[in-house]
Design an enzyme around this catalytic site. Structure first.
Site, mmCIF file in Angstrom:
data_model
loop_
_atom_site.group_PDB
_atom_site.id
_atom_site.type_symbol
_atom_site.label_atom_id
_atom_site.label_comp_id
_atom_site.label_asym_id
_atom_site.label_seq_id
_atom_site.Cartn_x
_atom_site.Cartn_y
_atom_site.Cartn_z
ATOM 1 N N LYS A 200 0.887 -1.174 0.000
ATOM 2 C CA LYS A 200 0.000 0.000 0.000
ATOM 3 C C LYS A 200 0.918 1.215 0.000
ATOM 4 O O LYS A 200 1.444 1.625 1.036
ATOM 5 C CB LYS A 200 -0.868 -0.015 1.253
ATOM 6 C CG LYS A 200 -2.234 0.608 1.081
ATOM 7 C CD LYS A 200 -2.215 2.084 0.749
ATOM 8 C CE LYS A 200 -2.012 2.934 1.987
ATOM 9 N NZ LYS A 200 -1.770 4.352 1.673
ATOM 10 N N GLU B 93 9.328 1.053 11.148
ATOM 11 C CA GLU B 93 10.337 2.104 10.958
ATOM 12 C C GLU B 93 9.579 3.423 11.008
ATOM 13 O O GLU B 93 8.793 3.731 10.119
ATOM 14 C CB GLU B 93 11.065 1.890 9.636
ATOM 15 C CG GLU B 93 11.858 0.581 9.675
ATOM 16 C CD GLU B 93 12.691 0.297 8.440
ATOM 17 O OE1 GLU B 93 12.461 0.925 7.389
ATOM 18 O OE2 GLU B 93 13.569 -0.579 8.524
ATOM 19 N N CYS C 87 13.669 10.669 7.054
ATOM 20 C CA CYS C 87 13.473 10.257 8.449
ATOM 21 C C CYS C 87 14.749 10.402 9.260
ATOM 22 O O CYS C 87 14.710 10.635 10.458
ATOM 23 C CB CYS C 87 12.987 8.819 8.492
ATOM 24 S SG CYS C 87 14.070 7.699 7.610
ATOM 25 N N GLU D 256 8.704 16.040 15.712
ATOM 26 C CA GLU D 256 9.187 15.890 14.340
ATOM 27 C C GLU D 256 8.417 16.842 13.416
ATOM 28 O O GLU D 256 7.184 16.852 13.415
ATOM 29 C CB GLU D 256 8.978 14.452 13.862
ATOM 30 C CG GLU D 256 9.488 14.230 12.446
ATOM 31 C CD GLU D 256 9.212 12.810 11.930
ATOM 32 O OE1 GLU D 256 8.085 12.331 12.049
ATOM 33 O OE2 GLU D 256 10.160 12.200 11.393
HETATM 34 P P1 NAD Z 1 2.136 8.273 7.593
HETATM 35 O O1 NAD Z 1 2.242 7.512 8.874
HETATM 36 O O2 NAD Z 1 1.178 9.393 7.534
HETATM 37 O O3 NAD Z 1 1.724 7.292 6.406
HETATM 38 C C1 NAD Z 1 2.466 6.151 6.103
HETATM 39 C C2 NAD Z 1 1.575 5.139 5.418
HETATM 40 O O4 NAD Z 1 0.623 4.647 6.354
HETATM 41 C C3 NAD Z 1 0.774 5.700 4.254
HETATM 42 O O5 NAD Z 1 0.770 4.759 3.218
HETATM 43 C C4 NAD Z 1 -0.604 5.866 4.846
HETATM 44 O O6 NAD Z 1 -1.643 5.828 3.903
HETATM 45 C C5 NAD Z 1 -0.668 4.677 5.769
HETATM 46 N N1 NAD Z 1 -1.647 4.766 6.852
HETATM 47 C C6 NAD Z 1 -2.064 5.874 7.502
HETATM 48 N N2 NAD Z 1 -2.969 5.546 8.454
HETATM 49 C C7 NAD Z 1 -3.124 4.202 8.400
HETATM 50 C C8 NAD Z 1 -3.930 3.269 9.116
HETATM 51 N N3 NAD Z 1 -4.745 3.646 10.092
HETATM 52 N N4 NAD Z 1 -3.834 1.971 8.795
HETATM 53 C C9 NAD Z 1 -3.013 1.566 7.817
HETATM 54 N N5 NAD Z 1 -2.237 2.403 7.088
HETATM 55 C C10 NAD Z 1 -2.286 3.699 7.385
HETATM 56 O O7 NAD Z 1 3.609 8.725 7.240
HETATM 57 P P2 NAD Z 1 4.056 9.668 6.033
HETATM 58 O O8 NAD Z 1 3.590 11.047 6.341
HETATM 59 O O9 NAD Z 1 3.706 9.037 4.755
HETATM 60 O O10 NAD Z 1 5.655 9.603 6.155
HETATM 61 C C11 NAD Z 1 6.413 10.443 6.960
HETATM 62 C C12 NAD Z 1 6.778 9.747 8.256
HETATM 63 O O11 NAD Z 1 7.494 8.567 7.985
HETATM 64 C C13 NAD Z 1 7.693 10.565 9.157
HETATM 65 O O12 NAD Z 1 7.283 10.421 10.489
HETATM 66 C C14 NAD Z 1 9.058 9.908 8.963
HETATM 67 O O13 NAD Z 1 9.966 10.072 10.023
HETATM 68 C C15 NAD Z 1 8.655 8.486 8.805
HETATM 69 N N6 NAD Z 1 9.702 7.735 8.122
HETATM 70 C C16 NAD Z 1 10.441 6.833 8.843
HETATM 71 C C17 NAD Z 1 11.469 6.127 8.230
HETATM 72 C C18 NAD Z 1 12.314 5.143 8.987
HETATM 73 O O14 NAD Z 1 13.030 4.383 8.346
HETATM 74 N N7 NAD Z 1 12.270 5.113 10.310
HETATM 75 C C19 NAD Z 1 11.712 6.336 6.867
HETATM 76 C C20 NAD Z 1 10.936 7.259 6.171
HETATM 77 C C21 NAD Z 1 9.923 7.946 6.802
#
Ligand code: NAD
Length: 486
Positions: free
Chosen positions: A178, A254, A288, A390
């Site tokens: 997804k 992650e 991230c 963040e």
């Molecule tokens: P997000 O959590 O908003 O979304 C991530 C994914 O989760 C999307 O595909 C979204 O549609 C899905 N999602 C959202 N709610 C959900 C639910 N209830 N059930 C299932 N899926 C759901 O994150 P984002 O805004 O896309 O990305 C940015 C974040 O990602 C930042 O916090 C960043 O630090 C983190 N990040 C972490 C790493 C790492 O390796 N630790 C790497 C990249 C990004």
């Protein structure tokens, strides 16, 4: 003109749905594609296809055959490099110079590296004594976990998705991906490459949509998904962990970061500036591992702030195809609003705005894009929300420190624990500080230097588990002990 349609990919075929959502360009908010949203029925189909594929030709392939196919996937991405590059830049607005050096090559490399890992990894073996004197042997056998749900963010879409799909497939699993609703294109395009590379139908599936009450929730709550791997915000991760608790399904998480850099007065000044510039501002701060808190030893503080300001003010804000562009827009208007709200909050919390703090003046249609200025603050108390939370934008706060102990205390005083960058020429101190940072990755005199064989993951609220090299196998395989009485 008919608009570009982004379809789901299920059982080796592209699948249209009735419900669509618009994908907007981050550059000017124009609609660049219609994305076909998967409902419950499509998610069910994708999971069923993935389950069926677990018993199909994929399951009967030898490791060598699987490895050959994964190499073909990597080659397929490289062969269609320009298409992936164009799709990634269109979805994210990021400079081509970044996507062509990081996102797309790493997207391909993720298949090769995990093919090599699975080809070369040994398993454990123990001989044991038995009362009859004949003995027994034990060996570890790695089988797939099953259907893996892969939930991805938007900041490095192809790179982070393949970072999960590469090892999952190398281990013989099947996946339902997804992608983020903001960046659906490269995951969809990869379906064509999978077919060209001879990956059997059902092994790689993509469903588009949002989180709650949409494809994300349908996938993570699906009882026939055996494991869930997630990259995204910590709050989302918590929701997904609750969903995974039903059926006691394993998760790899992650999540977010609020990473610190510690710059000692004995550091190589130019290297520390160059590294901090990249870590705070590359990809418009949407990394991230990026640095949002910089602690600089007091004798260097004024000089460091002045030089970082001078250099970032020279970074060109512009369109992806301009080779001089260093900063693109943020991924969306929604994210722009979030980042700008922190810019506002910083002012309210009493920050000194060294540079930036608002929106850049963009000409014509670009005025509607998700642009923000790169921003540096000083002077905030450590309790400020801008220092604790963040932001995920091109910004950092810089504070002075006087002792190593103080620097460690400040840097570790955060709920997150993903990465740290330490800048010093003192080797003993480098080890000391790196080891005492409560993070998953400590970089010394570098940042984002990644050997894909090494463990990657977060401490504290930044994650659960480690992926990378053999560590990915811990998650993507079911390790079985086979005990044979001789
Ligand atoms: P997000 O959590 O908003 O979304 C991530 C994914 O989760 C999307 O595909 C979204 O549609 C899905 N999602 C959202 N709610 C959900 C639910 N209830 N059930 C299932 N899926 C759901 O994150 P984002 O805004 O896309 O990305 C940015 C974040 O990602 C930042 O916090 C960043 O630090 C983190 N990040 C972490 C790493 C790492 O390796 N630790 C790497 C990249 C990004």
């Amino acid at each position: 003109m008919t608009q570009k349609q982004i379809l789901n990919f299920i059982d080796g075929q592209y699948v249209a749905t009735q419900k669509h959502f618009a994908k907007h360009s981050p550059l000017d908010h124009s609609v660049i594609a219609q994305v076909h949203e998967a409902g419950k029925a499509e998610v069910d189909r994708a999971v069923a296809a993935a389950r069926a594929a677990l018993d199909g030709p994929w399951a009967r392939m030898t490791v060598a055959e699987r490895v050959e196919r994964l190499y073909a996937v990597a080659d397929g991405i490289n062969r269609r490099f320009d298409e992936f590059l164009a799709a990634e830049c269109a979805d994210t607005g990021k400079p081509r110079s970044i996507a062509s050096h990081i996102d797309i090559p790493r997207g391909a490399a993720n298949f090769k590296i995990f093919a090599d890992v699975i080809k070369n990894v040994p398993t454990e073996f123990f001989e044991m004594q038995t009362p009859d004197g004949r003995g027994a042997i034990n060996y570890g056998y790695r089988g797939p976990v099953g259907v893996v749900g892969v939930i991805c963010p938007w900041n490095l879409p192809l790179l982070l998705m393949t970072w999960k799909v590469g090892p999952a497939l190398a281990c013989g699993n099947t996946v339902v991906v997804k992608p983020s609703e903001e960046t659906p294109q490269t995951a969809a395009l990869l379906g064509e490459v999978m077919n060209e590379a001879g990956i059997p139908p059902g092994v790689y599936n993509v469903v588009h949509g949002f989180g709650p009450d949409s494809a994300g929730e349908f996938l993570t709550t699906h009882p026939h998904v055996d494991a869930i791997t997630f990259t995204g915000e910590t709050r989302t991760g918590e929701v997904i962990m609750k969903a995974a608790a039903k059926g006691a399904r394993p998760v790899s998480m992650e999540m977010g970061g609020k990473n610190a850099a510690i710059v000692f007065a004995d550091s190589d000044f130019d290297a520390a500036i160059e590294g901090t510039l990249r870590s705070a501002f590359v990809n418009s701060g949407q990394v991230c591992l990026g640095t949002e808190r910089v602690y600089v030893e007091r004798p260097l503080f004024e000089r460091f702030v002045a030089e970082l300001k001078r250099q970032i003010e020279g970074w060109k804000i512009g369109l992806p195809e301009d080779p001089d562009t260093k900063l693109g827009p943020l991924v969306s208007r929604e994210h722009q609003q979030k980042v700008l709200s922190y810019y506002q909050l910083a002012a309210e919390e009493g920050a000194t705005v060294v540079t930036g703090g608002g929106k850049p003046a963009m000409a014509g249609a670009l005025a509607d894009g998700a642009w923000v200025q790169p921003t540096i603050w000083t002077g905030l108390p450590e309790t400020a929300r801008v220092i604790k939370e963040e932001i995920f934008g091109p910004c950092c706060h810089i504070a002075p420190f006087d002792t190593e102990e103080e620097a460690l205390r400040l840097a570790n005083d955060n709920e997150y624990g993903l990465a740290a960058a330490i800048w010093t020429r003192d080797v003993a101190r480098a080890h000391r500080v790196a080891q005492r940072m409560k993070v998953g990755i400590s970089w010394v005199n570098s940042w984002f230097l990644r050997d894909l064989r090494t463990p990657f993951g977060g401490a504290k609220h930044s994650g659960i588990g480690r992926e990378g090299g053999v560590h990915s196998l811990e998650f993507y395989t079911e390790l079985k002990n086979v005990c044979i009485k001789l």
